[in-house]
Design a protein around this motif. Structure first.
Motif, PDB file in Angstrom:
ATOM      1  N   ARG A 227       0.803  -1.223   0.000  1.00  0.00           N
ATOM      2  CA  ARG A 227       0.000   0.000   0.000  1.00  0.00           C
ATOM      3  C   ARG A 227       0.835   1.271   0.000  1.00  0.00           C
ATOM      4  O   ARG A 227       0.380   2.305  -0.477  1.00  0.00           O
ATOM      5  CB  ARG A 227      -0.918   0.023   1.219  1.00  0.00           C
ATOM      6  CG  ARG A 227      -2.005  -0.991   1.153  1.00  0.00           C
ATOM      7  CD  ARG A 227      -2.960  -0.824   2.305  1.00  0.00           C
ATOM      8  NE  ARG A 227      -3.909  -1.918   2.307  1.00  0.00           N
ATOM      9  CZ  ARG A 227      -4.462  -2.416   3.384  1.00  0.00           C
ATOM     10  NH1 ARG A 227      -4.142  -1.922   4.575  1.00  0.00           N
ATOM     11  NH2 ARG A 227      -5.315  -3.404   3.307  1.00  0.00           N
ATOM     12  N   ASN A 228       2.019   1.219   0.579  1.00  0.00           N
ATOM     13  CA  ASN A 228       2.797   2.454   0.704  1.00  0.00           C
ATOM     14  C   ASN A 228       4.234   2.309   0.197  1.00  0.00           C
ATOM     15  O   ASN A 228       5.145   2.877   0.774  1.00  0.00           O
ATOM     16  CB  ASN A 228       2.780   2.936   2.155  1.00  0.00           C
ATOM     17  CG  ASN A 228       3.366   1.926   3.120  1.00  0.00           C
ATOM     18  OD1 ASN A 228       3.600   0.794   2.766  1.00  0.00           O
ATOM     19  ND2 ASN A 228       3.613   2.340   4.337  1.00  0.00           N
ATOM     20  N   TRP A 229       4.429   1.589  -0.871  1.00  0.00           N
ATOM     21  CA  TRP A 229       5.767   1.379  -1.420  1.00  0.00           C
ATOM     22  C   TRP A 229       6.444   2.703  -1.762  1.00  0.00           C
ATOM     23  O   TRP A 229       7.654   2.865  -1.594  1.00  0.00           O
ATOM     24  CB  TRP A 229       5.696   0.466  -2.642  1.00  0.00           C
ATOM     25  CG  TRP A 229       6.995   0.291  -3.340  1.00  0.00           C
ATOM     26  CD1 TRP A 229       7.308   0.694  -4.603  1.00  0.00           C
ATOM     27  CD2 TRP A 229       8.186  -0.351  -2.838  1.00  0.00           C
ATOM     28  NE1 TRP A 229       8.596   0.352  -4.917  1.00  0.00           N
ATOM     29  CE2 TRP A 229       9.166  -0.296  -3.849  1.00  0.00           C
ATOM     30  CE3 TRP A 229       8.515  -0.959  -1.643  1.00  0.00           C
ATOM     31  CZ2 TRP A 229      10.443  -0.815  -3.700  1.00  0.00           C
ATOM     32  CZ3 TRP A 229       9.786  -1.478  -1.487  1.00  0.00           C
ATOM     33  CH2 TRP A 229      10.731  -1.414  -2.503  1.00  0.00           C
ATOM     34  N   ASP A 230       5.682   3.700  -2.209  1.00  0.00           N
ATOM     35  CA  ASP A 230       6.267   4.984  -2.573  1.00  0.00           C
ATOM     36  C   ASP A 230       6.867   5.711  -1.362  1.00  0.00           C
ATOM     37  O   ASP A 230       7.807   6.479  -1.508  1.00  0.00           O
ATOM     38  CB  ASP A 230       5.228   5.884  -3.230  1.00  0.00           C
ATOM     39  CG  ASP A 230       4.815   5.360  -4.598  1.00  0.00           C
ATOM     40  OD1 ASP A 230       5.622   4.650  -5.230  1.00  0.00           O
ATOM     41  OD2 ASP A 230       3.689   5.654  -5.017  1.00  0.00           O
ATOM     42  N   SER A 231       6.331   5.449  -0.179  1.00  0.00           N
ATOM     43  CA  SER A 231       6.841   6.134   1.011  1.00  0.00           C
ATOM     44  C   SER A 231       7.867   5.317   1.789  1.00  0.00           C
ATOM     45  O   SER A 231       8.424   5.808   2.771  1.00  0.00           O
ATOM     46  CB  SER A 231       5.680   6.509   1.935  1.00  0.00           C
ATOM     47  OG  SER A 231       5.039   5.347   2.401  1.00  0.00           O
ATOM     48  N   VAL A 232       8.151   4.089   1.361  1.00  0.00           N
ATOM     49  CA  VAL A 232       9.162   3.266   2.036  1.00  0.00           C
ATOM     50  C   VAL A 232      10.542   3.795   1.653  1.00  0.00           C
ATOM     51  O   VAL A 232      10.853   3.956   0.476  1.00  0.00           O
ATOM     52  CB  VAL A 232       9.023   1.775   1.637  1.00  0.00           C
ATOM     53  CG1 VAL A 232      10.169   0.955   2.196  1.00  0.00           C
ATOM     54  CG2 VAL A 232       7.701   1.213   2.105  1.00  0.00           C
ATOM     55  N   VAL A 233      11.362   4.080   2.676  1.00  0.00           N
ATOM     56  CA  VAL A 233      12.690   4.647   2.435  1.00  0.00           C
ATOM     57  C   VAL A 233      13.779   3.691   2.897  1.00  0.00           C
ATOM     58  O   VAL A 233      14.786   3.515   2.224  1.00  0.00           O
ATOM     59  CB  VAL A 233      12.844   5.999   3.164  1.00  0.00           C
ATOM     60  CG1 VAL A 233      14.244   6.563   2.967  1.00  0.00           C
ATOM     61  CG2 VAL A 233      11.791   6.971   2.680  1.00  0.00           C
ATOM     62  N   TYR A 234      13.578   3.079   4.074  1.00  0.00           N
ATOM     63  CA  TYR A 234      14.604   2.245   4.692  1.00  0.00           C
ATOM     64  C   TYR A 234      14.288   0.770   4.529  1.00  0.00           C
ATOM     65  O   TYR A 234      13.128   0.374   4.470  1.00  0.00           O
ATOM     66  CB  TYR A 234      14.715   2.583   6.180  1.00  0.00           C
ATOM     67  CG  TYR A 234      14.992   4.051   6.421  1.00  0.00           C
ATOM     68  CD1 TYR A 234      16.255   4.569   6.196  1.00  0.00           C
ATOM     69  CD2 TYR A 234      13.997   4.903   6.847  1.00  0.00           C
ATOM     70  CE1 TYR A 234      16.521   5.914   6.395  1.00  0.00           C
ATOM     71  CE2 TYR A 234      14.255   6.246   7.063  1.00  0.00           C
ATOM     72  CZ  TYR A 234      15.512   6.744   6.833  1.00  0.00           C
ATOM     73  OH  TYR A 234      15.779   8.069   7.033  1.00  0.00           O
ATOM     74  N   CYS A 235      15.324  -0.057   4.514  1.00  0.00           N
ATOM     75  CA  CYS A 235      15.156  -1.495   4.318  1.00  0.00           C
ATOM     76  C   CYS A 235      14.699  -2.214   5.575  1.00  0.00           C
ATOM     77  O   CYS A 235      14.130  -3.297   5.497  1.00  0.00           O
ATOM     78  CB  CYS A 235      16.457  -2.118   3.816  1.00  0.00           C
ATOM     79  SG  CYS A 235      17.812  -2.029   5.011  1.00  0.00           S
ATOM     80  N   SER A 236      14.969  -1.619   6.745  1.00  0.00           N
ATOM     81  CA  SER A 236      14.630  -2.288   8.001  1.00  0.00           C
ATOM     82  C   SER A 236      14.370  -1.265   9.093  1.00  0.00           C
ATOM     83  O   SER A 236      14.675  -0.079   8.953  1.00  0.00           O
ATOM     84  CB  SER A 236      15.773  -3.195   8.429  1.00  0.00           C
ATOM     85  OG  SER A 236      16.916  -2.410   8.724  1.00  0.00           O
ATOM     86  N   GLU A 237      13.837  -1.743  10.186  1.00  0.00           N
ATOM     87  CA  GLU A 237      13.601  -0.896  11.352  1.00  0.00           C
ATOM     88  C   GLU A 237      14.929  -0.350  11.894  1.00  0.00           C
ATOM     89  O   GLU A 237      15.028   0.803  12.308  1.00  0.00           O
ATOM     90  CB  GLU A 237      12.887  -1.717  12.429  1.00  0.00           C
ATOM     91  CG  GLU A 237      12.364  -0.901  13.573  1.00  0.00           C
ATOM     92  CD  GLU A 237      11.222   0.032  13.203  1.00  0.00           C
ATOM     93  OE1 GLU A 237      11.067   1.046  13.894  1.00  0.00           O
ATOM     94  OE2 GLU A 237      10.512  -0.232  12.216  1.00  0.00           O
ATOM     95  N   ARG A 238      15.945  -1.166  11.884  1.00  0.00           N
ATOM     96  CA  ARG A 238      17.262  -0.744  12.363  1.00  0.00           C
ATOM     97  C   ARG A 238      17.790   0.435  11.540  1.00  0.00           C
ATOM     98  O   ARG A 238      18.277   1.424  12.097  1.00  0.00           O
ATOM     99  CB  ARG A 238      18.219  -1.921  12.291  1.00  0.00           C
ATOM    100  CG  ARG A 238      19.604  -1.616  12.766  1.00  0.00           C
ATOM    101  CD  ARG A 238      20.474  -2.845  12.660  1.00  0.00           C
ATOM    102  NE  ARG A 238      21.823  -2.561  13.088  1.00  0.00           N
ATOM    103  CZ  ARG A 238      22.817  -3.414  13.040  1.00  0.00           C
ATOM    104  NH1 ARG A 238      22.620  -4.626  12.577  1.00  0.00           N
ATOM    105  NH2 ARG A 238      24.014  -3.078  13.444  1.00  0.00           N
TER     106      ARG A 238
END
Length: 51
Positions: A27-38
């Motif tokens: 749903r929000n691939w465009d707003s994903v910036v980082y690969c992980s929580e870390r």
């Protein structure tokens, strides 16, 4: 069968590694910036310390 090579990828700005699309990010691939929580936590720390 689906292949991972057909999935979109991005480069994480913290660790500079490529990461692929995941179903939970559909749903929000465009707003994903980082690969992980870390990496997300490290990225915010770096931005805060540079202020």
């Amino acid at each position: 069968m689906h292949r991972k090579s057909h999935l979109p990828t991005k480069i994480c700005p913290v660790c500079e590694r490529p990461f692929a699309w995941r179903k939970k990010w559909a749903r929000n691939w465009d707003s994903v910036v980082y690969c992980s929580e870390r990496c997300r936590r490290q990225g915010k720390q770096a931005a805060a310390s540079s202020d």
